[in-house]
Design an enzyme around this catalytic site. Sequence first.
Site, PDB file in Angstrom:
ATOM      1  N   ARG A   1     -57.116 -25.749 -31.458  1.00  0.00           N
ATOM      2  CA  ARG A   1     -56.852 -26.259 -32.877  1.00  0.00           C
ATOM      3  C   ARG A   1     -57.274 -27.645 -33.060  1.00  0.00           C
ATOM      4  O   ARG A   1     -57.860 -28.011 -31.997  1.00  0.00           O
ATOM      5  CB  ARG A   1     -55.175 -26.211 -33.129  1.00  0.00           C
ATOM      6  CG  ARG A   1     -54.671 -27.358 -32.304  1.00  0.00           C
ATOM      7  CD  ARG A   1     -53.027 -27.383 -32.649  1.00  0.00           C
ATOM      8  NE  ARG A   1     -52.387 -28.473 -32.010  1.00  0.00           N
ATOM      9  CZ  ARG A   1     -51.064 -28.878 -32.274  1.00  0.00           C
ATOM     10  NH1 ARG A   1     -50.352 -28.115 -33.187  1.00  0.00           N
ATOM     11  NH2 ARG A   1     -50.528 -30.051 -31.485  1.00  0.00           N
TER      12      ARG A   1
ATOM     13  N   ASN B   1     -51.821 -31.217 -40.650  1.00  0.00           N
ATOM     14  CA  ASN B   1     -50.506 -31.305 -39.543  1.00  0.00           C
ATOM     15  C   ASN B   1     -51.111 -31.814 -38.465  1.00  0.00           C
ATOM     16  O   ASN B   1     -51.950 -31.841 -37.800  1.00  0.00           O
ATOM     17  CB  ASN B   1     -50.274 -30.009 -38.838  1.00  0.00           C
ATOM     18  CG  ASN B   1     -48.919 -30.054 -38.228  1.00  0.00           C
ATOM     19  OD1 ASN B   1     -48.002 -30.177 -38.668  1.00  0.00           O
ATOM     20  ND2 ASN B   1     -49.267 -29.827 -36.749  1.00  0.00           N
ATOM     21  N   GLU B   2     -50.169 -33.124 -38.140  1.00  0.00           N
ATOM     22  CA  GLU B   2     -50.276 -34.147 -36.762  1.00  0.00           C
ATOM     23  C   GLU B   2     -52.055 -34.772 -36.889  1.00  0.00           C
ATOM     24  O   GLU B   2     -52.825 -34.295 -36.136  1.00  0.00           O
ATOM     25  CB  GLU B   2     -50.105 -33.476 -35.722  1.00  0.00           C
ATOM     26  CG  GLU B   2     -48.618 -33.188 -35.535  1.00  0.00           C
ATOM     27  CD  GLU B   2     -48.289 -32.799 -34.102  1.00  0.00           C
ATOM     28  OE1 GLU B   2     -46.969 -32.921 -33.651  1.00  0.00           O
ATOM     29  OE2 GLU B   2     -48.853 -32.174 -33.354  1.00  0.00           O
TER      30      GLU B   2
ATOM     31  N   GLU C   1     -40.514 -32.882 -36.896  1.00  0.00           N
ATOM     32  CA  GLU C   1     -40.669 -32.263 -35.720  1.00  0.00           C
ATOM     33  C   GLU C   1     -39.982 -32.829 -34.603  1.00  0.00           C
ATOM     34  O   GLU C   1     -40.053 -34.162 -34.550  1.00  0.00           O
ATOM     35  CB  GLU C   1     -42.004 -31.758 -35.011  1.00  0.00           C
ATOM     36  CG  GLU C   1     -42.829 -30.936 -36.093  1.00  0.00           C
ATOM     37  CD  GLU C   1     -44.160 -30.553 -35.403  1.00  0.00           C
ATOM     38  OE1 GLU C   1     -44.115 -30.837 -33.923  1.00  0.00           O
ATOM     39  OE2 GLU C   1     -45.132 -30.328 -35.958  1.00  0.00           O
TER      40      GLU C   1
ATOM     41  N   TRP D   1     -45.539 -29.005 -22.564  1.00  0.00           N
ATOM     42  CA  TRP D   1     -47.115 -29.691 -22.405  1.00  0.00           C
ATOM     43  C   TRP D   1     -46.998 -30.937 -21.505  1.00  0.00           C
ATOM     44  O   TRP D   1     -47.868 -31.547 -21.257  1.00  0.00           O
ATOM     45  CB  TRP D   1     -47.648 -30.130 -23.541  1.00  0.00           C
ATOM     46  CG  TRP D   1     -46.588 -30.784 -24.905  1.00  0.00           C
ATOM     47  CD1 TRP D   1     -46.025 -29.893 -25.794  1.00  0.00           C
ATOM     48  CD2 TRP D   1     -46.054 -31.872 -24.720  1.00  0.00           C
ATOM     49  NE1 TRP D   1     -45.270 -30.845 -26.222  1.00  0.00           N
ATOM     50  CE2 TRP D   1     -45.250 -31.909 -25.923  1.00  0.00           C
ATOM     51  CE3 TRP D   1     -45.985 -33.071 -24.231  1.00  0.00           C
ATOM     52  CZ2 TRP D   1     -44.561 -33.019 -26.483  1.00  0.00           C
ATOM     53  CZ3 TRP D   1     -45.335 -34.220 -24.627  1.00  0.00           C
ATOM     54  CH2 TRP D   1     -44.713 -34.397 -25.431  1.00  0.00           C
TER      55      TRP D   1
ATOM     56  N   GLU E   1     -48.009 -22.084 -27.283  1.00  0.00           N
ATOM     57  CA  GLU E   1     -46.772 -22.742 -27.148  1.00  0.00           C
ATOM     58  C   GLU E   1     -45.691 -21.742 -26.901  1.00  0.00           C
ATOM     59  O   GLU E   1     -44.453 -22.239 -27.616  1.00  0.00           O
ATOM     60  CB  GLU E   1     -46.631 -23.813 -28.579  1.00  0.00           C
ATOM     61  CG  GLU E   1     -47.772 -24.897 -28.579  1.00  0.00           C
ATOM     62  CD  GLU E   1     -47.323 -25.673 -29.816  1.00  0.00           C
ATOM     63  OE1 GLU E   1     -46.963 -26.834 -29.605  1.00  0.00           O
ATOM     64  OE2 GLU E   1     -47.657 -25.541 -31.092  1.00  0.00           O
TER      65      GLU E   1
ATOM     66  N   HIS F   1     -42.426 -23.389 -25.704  1.00  0.00           N
ATOM     67  CA  HIS F   1     -41.788 -24.629 -26.460  1.00  0.00           C
ATOM     68  C   HIS F   1     -40.763 -23.879 -27.201  1.00  0.00           C
ATOM     69  O   HIS F   1     -40.681 -23.087 -27.721  1.00  0.00           O
ATOM     70  CB  HIS F   1     -42.863 -25.050 -27.454  1.00  0.00           C
ATOM     71  CG  HIS F   1     -42.505 -26.266 -28.081  1.00  0.00           C
ATOM     72  ND1 HIS F   1     -41.355 -26.494 -28.882  1.00  0.00           N
ATOM     73  CD2 HIS F   1     -43.144 -27.718 -28.049  1.00  0.00           C
ATOM     74  CE1 HIS F   1     -41.280 -27.621 -29.024  1.00  0.00           C
ATOM     75  NE2 HIS F   1     -42.171 -28.308 -28.824  1.00  0.00           N
TER      76      HIS F   1
END
Length: 667
Positions: free
Chosen positions: A123, A161-162, A319, A327, A367, A370
Amino acid sequence: MTTQTTRYRWVKNGSLGAGKLRYGADYNPEQWPREVWDEDVRLMQEAGVNIVSLAIFSWALLEPRPGEYDFAWLDEIMDLLHAGGIDVDLATATASPPPWLAKQHPEILPVGEDGTVFWPGSRQHWRPTSPVFRAHALRLTRALAERYADHPALVAWHVSNELGCHNLYDYSDDAAAAFRIWLQERYTSIDALNDAWGTAFWSQRYGDFDEILPPRTAPTFRNPGQRLDFERFSSDAVRDHLRVEGAVLREVTPDVPVTTNFMVAQNVRDIDYVSWAGDVDFVANDHYLRPGELGRDDLSFWANLTGNIAGGRPWFLMEHATSAVNWREANPPKRPGELMRDALTHVAHGADAVCYFQWRQSRAGGERYHSGMLPHAGTDSRVFRDVVALGAKLGELAGVTGSVRERARVAVLFDYESWWVSGRDGHPTEGLHYDVETLAWYRALLDQGVRADVVPASSDWDGYEVVIAPMLHVVDAGLQGRIDAYVTGGGHLVTTYFSGTVDEHDRVWLGGYPGALRATLGIRVEEFVPLLPDETVALSSGASASTWTERIVHTDADVEVLDGYADGDLTGLPAVTRRRPAAGGSATYVSADLGRTGALGVLRSLAVDVDALVGDPLAADGRVEVIVRRQGATRYLFLANRTDESVLVSGIGLAPREVVVREVLID
């Protein structure tokens, strides 16, 4: 698709909407068959979820081919969520380009400092300065804004995003061209740049801006001034992308607030989020708990800073994790009670929204391990039961919505540029860690039972009775003047080793350390004396120094020595000093790395005549963190048990890791 033309919108002054705390998660329905969606909405209602972030990584589905859009599935899920009473924070979906874009335009791909191209398959494989990427991203942003401008579920826009999480530092030719323009705007002339960067060293003098490159891989130490400016430029480049997407959204939907998720504590320490705060209508942040005993105070520190980056106004926890992440080297689950404790600690520090990554734990993809609100184990699981309990608890705390954190009497200064620069290579030691030092002082304040605000060094901190500035390494003339005026005006300053050492160009202040702060502190350090690994030095008080000490060779007449070195080459020399000018303030200098325990000893010595450093009885000798939010005549006291044992304070029993909230009316 359901539409309506008038409805309640979140206001743009930091309030996230009165009457309820927001609760939810990133929601990725495209990962699941259509028949799962109805169950998702039902379970969200059961859990008390009232908002989700949607379409964050959906570009490839929304635009399967250039200029051809498929909004049918998004229309359906937007309508379904609205019918279920769940609002949407809708993403622009530009965080991860679709495969066709990278195939057609490989020039959008970011380049590492050694020339490595970062390819699709993960990503954020895009250059912040790529004009090609930007054109495609803004086209999608506009299409989404026009499509959903009047949808009743839409309450906020989520830009990308981020931003910069994986692509902040791009060393491509696009970045080089943009960097040169940025430098020309900053310095105007090449001579000014050469002076700022000290390019006379190692024959680096530039004759023209066109000769300048990003600080790509080089044989040895790269120019410190160049690196610092490239970090500033990179932060600004990603910020510019936030601004241009935000401009499109505000043009099409001027009454819908715009935000993006900061990462104040996470992977991207090299973004100056303080400067970004004015570009969003409310601050949002992602935070992931460090495992172990450190984690709780670490969470408090960064949530505290986030609230002050937001200017004390409410903010959005976009988040965090219900349990394990995927991670770190090892990823243990959260312990019983930690899901509730972590969420309420964020609320205590100003969050009016508590959200997770993600709603349903992924079955596939990078993920998949996660944690999510709905785990692989399903509803019959500890995590989901805790999620439902938290939803109920947040419902009980609706009155907190819109309240602001009550200002403390003590501030801990935080400076991103000091974080960037103090950990450089080519320094006296590679063992310094700015974030560790600042957190150690924050934890010492908590141990003392003192409530403190973590505030940006560039903010207004003049009104605090005590300001603690650990390792404030980068100090320009303006900050130097503010600090001196603070002390001469009656404030109490505490600062530590390696502070005041360089100016805004990473050039050393001459005349002895601590450079810019030498006159304010009334001392002169002749040289740094870093310690070898596992080497320690004793102080007269019994404290122990590791990693770093300094040779203080001069103290002014109005300086007292609070502690001294008791062994090693510095035996008999001052280690901790305090200057008290006639105005009534004071300036304390700690020349050694004393850790949390040594910092607590310094605070206790100062508390003898500095009332602001006397512990709050509600803190139960440091076992409880006291956080206060205020709304009108009501104070909300959050009492967070910092221990794994039960604590009784003022008749209130706190179970291990519990947070208790009490309302107190003010006369």
